[in-house]
Design a protein around this motif. Sequence first.
Motif, PDB file in Angstrom:
ATOM      1  N   LYS A 169      -1.499   7.968  11.190  1.00 57.36           N
ATOM      2  CA  LYS A 169      -0.859   7.608  12.460  1.00 57.36           C
ATOM      3  C   LYS A 169       0.417   6.800  12.234  1.00 57.36           C
ATOM      4  N   SER A 170       0.478   6.084  11.121  1.00 57.30           N
ATOM      5  CA  SER A 170       1.678   5.324  10.779  1.00 57.30           C
ATOM      6  C   SER A 170       1.713   5.137   9.266  1.00 57.30           C
ATOM      7  N   ALA A 171       2.883   4.768   8.753  1.00 55.30           N
ATOM      8  CA  ALA A 171       2.991   4.494   7.317  1.00 55.30           C
ATOM      9  C   ALA A 171       2.140   3.293   6.944  1.00 55.30           C
ATOM     10  N   GLY A 172       2.018   2.326   7.865  1.00 52.58           N
ATOM     11  CA  GLY A 172       1.167   1.165   7.613  1.00 52.58           C
ATOM     12  C   GLY A 172      -0.273   1.565   7.366  1.00 52.58           C
ATOM     13  N   ASP A 173      -0.762   2.519   8.159  1.00 49.09           N
ATOM     14  CA  ASP A 173      -2.116   3.033   7.947  1.00 49.09           C
ATOM     15  C   ASP A 173      -2.212   3.727   6.592  1.00 49.09           C
ATOM     16  N   GLY A 174      -1.111   4.404   6.209  1.00 50.14           N
ATOM     17  CA  GLY A 174      -1.087   5.067   4.910  1.00 50.14           C
ATOM     18  C   GLY A 174      -1.175   4.077   3.763  1.00 50.14           C
TER      19      GLY A 174
END
Length: 323
Positions: free
Chosen positions: A186-191
Motif C-alpha cells: 500500500k505504501s513504500a513504508g509498508d514495504g
Amino acid sequence: MKITSLLVCLTGLFFTYFAQAQSWKPTRPVAFISPSSPAGSLDLTARTIQKIWDDTRAAGVPVVVINKPGAGNGIAWGYMNDRGDGHAISIGNTNLVSNAVTGAHPMTHRDVTPLALMFDDYFVLVARADSPLKSMADVRDRLRADPGSVAVGFGPGIGAGGHTAAAVAWKAMGADVRKARWVPYKSAGDGVVAMLAGEIDLVSGTAANMPPFLAAGRVRALAGIGPQRLSGALAGVPTLKEQGFDAVFTNWRGVIGAKAMTREQVAFWENALSVVNESGAWKKELERNFWRANFMTGPKLREFLDAEATRFRMLLTELGLNK
C-alpha cells in the motif's frame, strides 16, 4: 463609435466571467483523499499541503485528509469522482498515465480534473542494514544468476512510480524485467516494514521516506535513481549512473479534482495551490523532502499529461509491464 462600444461590451463580458470564475468557494469541509496509507509519500504530500492551507486559510474551510489506498490509486480517485464536485480533491502522480497501460486500474488523467503539478520526486533503492546486497553490483550479479532471486517491494501498486523506477534500474543492469520479482504494498513504508521482517530483499521508495530508517541504522541505501545525488541525509548515496548503470527515473506529483469539477471550482483550487507553491513553508518542505519544484497549471499541464501518457506507454511497453 461602434468599435468603442464593442470594446466596452467585451471588457464587460471579461470582467463578468472573471468575477464568476472567482465566485465559487467551498461551503463545507473538503476531503483531501490520499491514495496511500498514512505511512506513504502520497499521504505526506497531502498532509503537507493541508497544513499550509490551515496556516494560510487559503482554502477557507477545514481540509480533512482521508486515506483510500489500493488499486494503483484508483480507489481514491473513484471515491473522489463519486463525491463529484469541488469539495473533494486528491493527489495525482504517474499512475494517472501508467495504470491503464499496466492494467492496475482503467482511470487515467482524462477521467479526472488536473489542477496543478507541484513537484518532481526521485526514488532510492534500499536494503536491510545486514543484507549481503551492499551495492548495485551485488544486485546485478544476483540478477544475472537468477532474475527472480531479488524481491523488490514498492507502493502503492503495479505500475506506480516505485515499480517503474525499479524496472528502469533492472533494465539498465541487463536483467529480464519480465522475470523479476515485484511485490506491491500500500505504501513504500509498508514495504520497508516487510523488508525488515525478511519478506523481501529491497524497497524502491521515494527519497523522503528513507532518512528516518537510515538514521535508525535499520536500512542501507544502495542507489538513487535520479539524475544526480540528492542532498542532506542522502548526499552520500551514489546514483545508479555513478555505479555504471545508465538509469534515471523522474516521478512527478500534483493535485487533481473530480471529473465533474466546474471552471469556477478549478479556478479556486488553482489559486489555493498557487498560494502553497509561493509560500516559504512549501519551499522548506521541498528541500526537506528532496522534492524539486515544478509548478504547472492550465493548458500547459494538460499538454504535459498527454505527453507523459505517450512516454509512459512506450516506456512500460519496452519494460514489458504493459497488459
